[in-house]
Design an enzyme around this catalytic site. Structure first.
Site, PDB file in Angstrom:
ATOM      1  N   ASP A  84     126.942 -79.432  63.680  1.00 44.73           N
ATOM      2  CA  ASP A  84     126.926 -79.880  65.073  1.00 44.73           C
ATOM      3  C   ASP A  84     128.234 -80.537  65.497  1.00 44.73           C
ATOM      4  O   ASP A  84     128.242 -81.439  66.339  1.00 44.73           O
ATOM      5  CB  ASP A  84     125.747 -80.852  65.325  1.00 44.73           C
ATOM      6  CG  ASP A  84     124.425 -80.220  64.963  1.00 44.73           C
ATOM      7  OD1 ASP A  84     124.275 -79.003  65.181  1.00 44.73           O
ATOM      8  OD2 ASP A  84     123.551 -80.942  64.456  1.00 44.73           O
ATOM      9  N   LYS A 136     131.224 -76.358  66.866  1.00 47.71           N
ATOM     10  CA  LYS A 136     131.772 -75.061  66.436  1.00 47.71           C
ATOM     11  C   LYS A 136     131.606 -74.008  67.531  1.00 47.71           C
ATOM     12  O   LYS A 136     132.516 -73.236  67.804  1.00 47.71           O
ATOM     13  CB  LYS A 136     131.056 -74.575  65.162  1.00 47.71           C
ATOM     14  CG  LYS A 136     131.278 -75.488  63.962  1.00 47.71           C
ATOM     15  CD  LYS A 136     130.487 -75.025  62.753  1.00 47.71           C
ATOM     16  CE  LYS A 136     128.996 -75.183  62.885  1.00 47.71           C
ATOM     17  NZ  LYS A 136     128.529 -76.570  62.965  1.00 47.71           N
ATOM     18  N   LYS A 185     131.385 -74.250  70.795  1.00 49.25           N
ATOM     19  CA  LYS A 185     132.329 -74.406  71.904  1.00 49.25           C
ATOM     20  C   LYS A 185     133.700 -73.851  71.517  1.00 49.25           C
ATOM     21  O   LYS A 185     134.335 -73.130  72.294  1.00 49.25           O
ATOM     22  CB  LYS A 185     132.472 -75.879  72.314  1.00 49.25           C
ATOM     23  CG  LYS A 185     133.654 -76.019  73.258  1.00 49.25           C
ATOM     24  CD  LYS A 185     134.084 -77.368  73.679  1.00 49.25           C
ATOM     25  CE  LYS A 185     135.537 -77.246  74.171  1.00 49.25           C
ATOM     26  NZ  LYS A 185     135.941 -78.225  75.152  1.00 49.25           N
ATOM     27  N   ALA A 200     121.066 -72.664  62.616  1.00 54.45           N
ATOM     28  CA  ALA A 200     122.217 -73.101  63.401  1.00 54.45           C
ATOM     29  C   ALA A 200     121.827 -73.223  64.871  1.00 54.45           C
ATOM     30  O   ALA A 200     120.932 -72.520  65.339  1.00 54.45           O
ATOM     31  CB  ALA A 200     123.351 -72.081  63.266  1.00 54.45           C
ATOM     32  N   HIS A 257     124.142 -73.636  68.389  1.00 49.63           N
ATOM     33  CA  HIS A 257     125.474 -73.808  68.972  1.00 49.63           C
ATOM     34  C   HIS A 257     125.358 -73.827  70.496  1.00 49.63           C
ATOM     35  O   HIS A 257     124.739 -72.950  71.086  1.00 49.63           O
ATOM     36  CB  HIS A 257     126.398 -72.674  68.529  1.00 49.63           C
ATOM     37  CG  HIS A 257     126.516 -72.566  67.034  1.00 49.63           C
ATOM     38  ND1 HIS A 257     127.014 -71.459  66.392  1.00 49.63           N
ATOM     39  CD2 HIS A 257     126.200 -73.435  66.054  1.00 49.63           C
ATOM     40  CE1 HIS A 257     126.996 -71.653  65.095  1.00 49.63           C
ATOM     41  NE2 HIS A 257     126.492 -72.841  64.853  1.00 49.63           N
ATOM     42  N   ARG A 278     119.739 -86.920  66.447  1.00 53.02           N
ATOM     43  CA  ARG A 278     120.704 -86.924  65.347  1.00 53.02           C
ATOM     44  C   ARG A 278     121.042 -88.351  64.950  1.00 53.02           C
ATOM     45  O   ARG A 278     121.148 -89.223  65.816  1.00 53.02           O
ATOM     46  CB  ARG A 278     121.991 -86.198  65.763  1.00 53.02           C
ATOM     47  CG  ARG A 278     121.772 -84.721  66.020  1.00 53.02           C
ATOM     48  CD  ARG A 278     123.036 -84.070  66.589  1.00 53.02           C
ATOM     49  NE  ARG A 278     122.823 -82.665  66.889  1.00 53.02           N
ATOM     50  CZ  ARG A 278     123.505 -81.984  67.808  1.00 53.02           C
ATOM     51  NH1 ARG A 278     124.432 -82.574  68.523  1.00 53.02           N
ATOM     52  NH2 ARG A 278     123.258 -80.708  68.007  1.00 53.02           N
TER      53      ARG A 278
HETATM   54  P1  GDP Z   1     127.743 -76.713  66.678  1.00 56.08           P
HETATM   55  O1  GDP Z   1     126.439 -76.552  65.995  1.00 56.08           O
HETATM   56  O2  GDP Z   1     128.834 -77.122  65.750  1.00 56.08           O
HETATM   57  O3  GDP Z   1     128.125 -75.511  67.498  1.00 56.08           O
HETATM   58  O4  GDP Z   1     127.571 -77.919  67.698  1.00 56.08           O
HETATM   59  P2  GDP Z   1     126.314 -78.183  68.675  1.00 56.08           P
HETATM   60  O5  GDP Z   1     126.429 -77.259  69.824  1.00 56.08           O
HETATM   61  O6  GDP Z   1     125.049 -78.206  67.916  1.00 56.08           O
HETATM   62  O7  GDP Z   1     126.596 -79.690  69.091  1.00 56.08           O
HETATM   63  C1  GDP Z   1     127.762 -80.064  69.731  1.00 56.08           C
HETATM   64  C2  GDP Z   1     127.393 -80.647  71.099  1.00 56.08           C
HETATM   65  O8  GDP Z   1     128.498 -81.310  71.635  1.00 56.08           O
HETATM   66  C3  GDP Z   1     127.003 -79.610  72.128  1.00 56.08           C
HETATM   67  O9  GDP Z   1     126.052 -80.167  72.973  1.00 56.08           O
HETATM   68  C4  GDP Z   1     128.301 -79.336  72.865  1.00 56.08           C
HETATM   69  O10 GDP Z   1     128.101 -78.901  74.194  1.00 56.08           O
HETATM   70  C5  GDP Z   1     128.903 -80.706  72.853  1.00 56.08           C
HETATM   71  N1  GDP Z   1     130.376 -80.748  72.818  1.00 56.08           N
HETATM   72  C6  GDP Z   1     131.250 -79.946  72.172  1.00 56.08           C
HETATM   73  N2  GDP Z   1     132.513 -80.393  72.315  1.00 56.08           N
HETATM   74  C7  GDP Z   1     132.431 -81.508  73.066  1.00 56.08           C
HETATM   75  C8  GDP Z   1     133.386 -82.470  73.535  1.00 56.08           C
HETATM   76  O11 GDP Z   1     134.570 -82.383  73.266  1.00 56.08           O
HETATM   77  N3  GDP Z   1     132.902 -83.508  74.273  1.00 56.08           N
HETATM   78  C9  GDP Z   1     131.588 -83.662  74.570  1.00 56.08           C
HETATM   79  N4  GDP Z   1     131.211 -84.699  75.274  1.00 56.08           N
HETATM   80  N5  GDP Z   1     130.661 -82.797  74.137  1.00 56.08           N
HETATM   81  C10 GDP Z   1     131.079 -81.744  73.387  1.00 56.08           C
HETATM   82  P1  IMO Z   2     124.840 -75.977  63.113  1.00 58.82           P
HETATM   83  O1  IMO Z   2     125.360 -74.588  62.843  1.00 58.82           O
HETATM   84  C1  IMO Z   2     123.030 -79.627  61.603  1.00 58.82           C
HETATM   85  C2  IMO Z   2     120.313 -79.250  58.187  1.00 58.82           C
HETATM   86  C3  IMO Z   2     118.859 -79.572  58.431  1.00 58.82           C
HETATM   87  C4  IMO Z   2     118.483 -80.141  57.074  1.00 58.82           C
HETATM   88  C5  IMO Z   2     119.277 -79.256  56.115  1.00 58.82           C
HETATM   89  C6  IMO Z   2     118.481 -78.112  55.506  1.00 58.82           C
HETATM   90  O2  IMO Z   2     124.206 -76.138  64.447  1.00 58.82           O
HETATM   91  O3  IMO Z   2     125.874 -76.991  62.804  1.00 58.82           O
HETATM   92  P2  IMO Z   2     117.651 -75.785  56.490  1.00 58.82           P
HETATM   93  O4  IMO Z   2     116.699 -75.485  57.615  1.00 58.82           O
HETATM   94  O5  IMO Z   2     118.997 -75.204  56.647  1.00 58.82           O
HETATM   95  O6  IMO Z   2     117.064 -75.480  55.142  1.00 58.82           O
HETATM   96  O7  IMO Z   2     117.803 -77.405  56.533  1.00 58.82           O
HETATM   97  O8  IMO Z   2     120.357 -78.735  56.864  1.00 58.82           O
HETATM   98  N1  IMO Z   2     120.894 -78.226  59.083  1.00 58.82           N
HETATM   99  C7  IMO Z   2     121.731 -78.503  60.083  1.00 58.82           C
HETATM  100  N2  IMO Z   2     122.166 -79.692  60.570  1.00 58.82           N
HETATM  101  N3  IMO Z   2     123.483 -78.477  62.136  1.00 58.82           N
HETATM  102  C8  IMO Z   2     123.079 -77.283  61.659  1.00 58.82           C
HETATM  103  O9  IMO Z   2     123.617 -76.123  62.078  1.00 58.82           O
HETATM  104  C9  IMO Z   2     122.132 -77.264  60.609  1.00 58.82           C
HETATM  105  N4  IMO Z   2     121.501 -76.285  59.926  1.00 58.82           N
HETATM  106  C10 IMO Z   2     120.765 -76.885  58.990  1.00 58.82           C
HETATM  107  O10 IMO Z   2     118.710 -80.522  59.461  1.00 58.82           O
HETATM  108  O11 IMO Z   2     118.962 -81.454  56.948  1.00 58.82           O
HETATM  109 MG    MG Z   3     124.502 -77.231  66.087  1.00 60.78          MG
END
Ligand code: GDP
Ligand code: IMO
Ligand code: MG
Length: 429
Positions: A13, A16, A18, A39, A41, A304
Site C-alpha cells: 500500500d 504502487k 498510482k 493486492a 491498487h 491500516r
Molecule cells: P498500492 O497497493 O501500493 O497500489 O497502494 P494503495 O492504492 O493500496 O494505497 C495507497 C493510497 O494512497 C491510495 O489511496 C492512493 O490513492 C493514495 N496515494 C498514492 N500516492 C499518494 C500521495 O502522494 N499522496 C496522497 N495523499 N495519497 C496518495
Molecule cells: P498491495 O499490492 C498490504 C497482507 C495481508 C496479511 C498478509 C497475508 O495492495 O500493496 P494474504 O492474503 O496475502 O495471504 O495475506 O499480507 N497483504 C497486504 N497488505 N497490501 C497488500 O497488497 C497486501 N496483500 C497482502 O494483510 O497481513
Molecule cells: Mg494496496
C-alpha cells in the site's frame, strides 16, 4: 535502461498503483508477476478513482497489460474486476490484455481453507486478506494446482481432481467440513472457462516478441518486500516472493530484464494484518496520519496500522531487492506536523541493531531509536516540482535518502496521476 520494475519497499500500500499508472503511458507493456487479488491498487485520474486488484494498473492508460505465470488467478475475481473496469469505460480486450496459460487458479476451496485456518488460529492468525492466496500457492508447489491451460481440457481433469481432492478433503475433515463437491466445482469451471480462455496464452512468448521489437516493459509488483515469504516478517507475510527478482521468474523473462528497480516507499509506514511493526503509533499522532492518509485497506476495508518512517527497514528492503531508486509517496500527509520522526536503529536486549533481526519474537521486541526533525506548516499537496516544496520537506526527503542509502527518483504529492515530481526518469539510461 529499457525496463522498470516497481515493487513495494515496505508492507504494501505504498502507492504502487498510482506510480505504475503514471509510468504506464511511457511503457509498451505492463506485467503483474506475483500475488493475486490480495493486492489493492488505487488510481486517481482526473478525479475518477479506479480500484484494481488483479489486472495490471497499466490497463487504465490502455497499455498492453499482462498477467504472468507467477500470479495466482481467481477466474471469478478476474471476471468481476474486468466488468467493473468496463463499467468505468476502461476497455479490456484480448488485444490489450492477456493471462499466462500456466497461471495456477485460485478455487473456492482455497478461499474456504484460508478462512478456516485463520479462524482456527485465533490469536496466532496472520490477518490474511481471506482470498485463498496462501492455499493456492501451496497447491502450486505441491504440484496439484489446476491451471489456466487446464480450463481448455476439462474433460481430462478427473485424475488432477483426484489428487487435489485427496489433499483438501483430508484437511477439510480436520475442520469438520464436508468434502469438495466435485460436480459443482467442474460445473463452475466449465461456466467460467470461455471467459478466461479468450485471454489465455503463453505470456513468456508474447513478452519475447514485445522485447524483440525494442519495447519498454513495466513490471508491477504487488505487496511489499516486508511481506516477502523469504525476506519479510515471517510468518506474518504473504505466500509469494515480492522482491524484484520475481519479475523474471514470474513472467518468463531472464533476470537481466528487470531494469531500473523502483522501490515505492511511503513517507511514513503502514501495515495491514498481524505482525511486528517497531514504529507503530497507537496515539493521536498515528490516528491523525491514518485519517489524513485515508489508511483503509482497498481489498478488505480494514484500518491500516500507522507509524513513523522506518529507515532501518527501508535500507534493508532496498538492499535485498536491489532497488535503484525510490518513489517517495504521500509526503503531503505529513503537512502541518510540528515534528517528524525517523527511526534510525533498534534497541534490543541492551544492543543496538542497524537491521531487523529474523526471529519473529525479537522483531516484536525491537524498540525504535528516533531522530527528530522540524516539520513544515506549508502544503506540499499537489506539488509538481522541487521548487514547490517547503525547505523542511526537502530536508526530510534528503535525510531519508541518506539513511536508506538509495536515491529518490520520484516524489508523489497527492493521489492524482499528475501530482508527481520527477527527479530521475527510471526509463532513461
Ligand atoms: P498500492 O497497493 O501500493 O497500489 O497502494 P494503495 O492504492 O493500496 O494505497 C495507497 C493510497 O494512497 C491510495 O489511496 C492512493 O490513492 C493514495 N496515494 C498514492 N500516492 C499518494 C500521495 O502522494 N499522496 C496522497 N495523499 N495519497 C496518495
Ligand atoms: P498491495 O499490492 C498490504 C497482507 C495481508 C496479511 C498478509 C497475508 O495492495 O500493496 P494474504 O492474503 O496475502 O495471504 O495475506 O499480507 N497483504 C497486504 N497488505 N497490501 C497488500 O497488497 C497486501 N496483500 C497482502 O494483510 O497481513
Ligand atoms: Mg494496496
Amino acid at each position: 535502461m529499457a525496463n522498470v520494475t516497481v515493487i513495494g519497499a515496505q508492507w504494501g500500500d505504498e502507492g504502487k498503483g498510482k506510480i505504475v499508472d503514471w509510468l504506464a503511458s511511457r511503457a509498451d507493456a505492463v506485467v503483474r508477476f506475483q500475488g493475486g487479488h490480495n493486492a489493492g491498487h488505487t488510481l486517481v485520474v482526473d478525479g475518477t478513482t479506479y480500484k484494481i486488484s488483479l489486472v495490471p494498473s497499466g490497463i487504465v492508460t490502455g497499455t498492453l497489460s499482462l498477467i504472468g505465470n507467477g500470479v495466482v488467478l481467481d477466474p471469478w475475481a478476474l471476471k468481476s474486476e474486468i466488468e467493473k473496469l468496463e463499467g468505468q469505460g476502461v476497455k479490456v480486450t484480448p488485444d490489450n490484455f492477456a493471462v499466462a496459460d500456466n497461471c495456477p487458479l485460485i478455487l473456492p476451496l482455497h478461499r474456504d481453507l484460508d478462512g478456516l485456518r485463520e479462524t482456527a488460529a485465533g490469536q496466532g492468525k496472520i490477518g490474511t486478506t481471506g482470498r485463498g492466496i496462501g492455499p493456492a500457492y501451496e497447491d502450486k508447489v505441491g504440484r496439484r494446482a489446476i491451471r489456466v491451460c487446464d480450463l481448455a481440457h476439462l474433460d481430462e481433469i478427473e485424475p488432477q481432481l483426484d489428487r487435489l481432492c485427496a489433499h483438501h478433503d483430508a484437511l477439510r475433515a480436520g475442520f469438520d467440513e464436508p468434502p469438495i463437491d466435485r460436480e459443482t466445482l467442474i460445473a463452475d469451471l466449465r461456466e467460467i472457462a470461455p471467459f478466461v480462455l479468450q485471454f489465455a496464452q503463453p505470456v513468456w512468448k508474447r513478452l519475447k516478441k514485445v522485447r524483440k521489437a525494442g519495447a519498454r516493459v513495466l513490471f508491477e509488483g504487488a505487496q511489499g518486500v516486508l511481506l516477502d515469504v523469504d525476506h519479510g516478517t515471517y510468518p506474518f507475510v504473504t505466500s509469494s516472493n515480492t522482491v524484484s527478482g520475481t519479475a523474471a521468474s514470474g513472467s518468463g523473462l531472464g533476470p537481466n530484464a528487470t531494469g531500473f528497480v523502483l522501490g515505492i516507499t511511503k513517507a511514513y509506514t503502514t501495515r495491514v494484518g498481524s505482525g511486528p511493526f517497531p514504529t507503530e503509533l497507537t496515539d493521536e499522532i498515528g490516528q491523525g496520519l491514518g485519517e489524513r492518509g485515508h489508511e483503509f485497506g482497498v481489498v478488505t476495508g480494514r484500518k491500516r496500522r500507522v507509524g513513523w518512517f522506518d529507515a532501518v527497514l527501508v535500507r534493508q528492503t532496498c538492499s535485498i531487492a536491489g532497488v535503484t531508486g525510490i518513489a517517495l509517496t504521500k509526503i503531503d500527509v505529513l503537512d502541518g506536523m510540528d515534528k517528524v520522526k525517523i527511526c534510525t536503529g533498534y534497541r534490543l536486549d541492551g544492543k543496538i541493531y542497524d537491521y531487523l533481526p529474523s526471529h519473529a519474537a525479537s522483531q516484536a521486541r525491537c524498540e525504535p531509536i528516533y531522530e527528530e526533525m522540524e516539520g513544515w506548516a506549508e502544503s506540499t499537496a499537489g506539488a509538481r516540482s522541487w521548487a514547490d516544496l517547503p525547505a523542511n520537506a526537502i530536508k526530510y526527503i534528503s535525510r531519508i535518502q541518506e539513511l536508506i542509502e538509495c536515491p529518490v527518483a520520484l516524489v508523489s504529492t497527492s493521489p492524482e496521476r499528475e501530482d508527481t515530481i520527477l527527479v530521475r526518469d527510471p526509463f532513461e539510461d
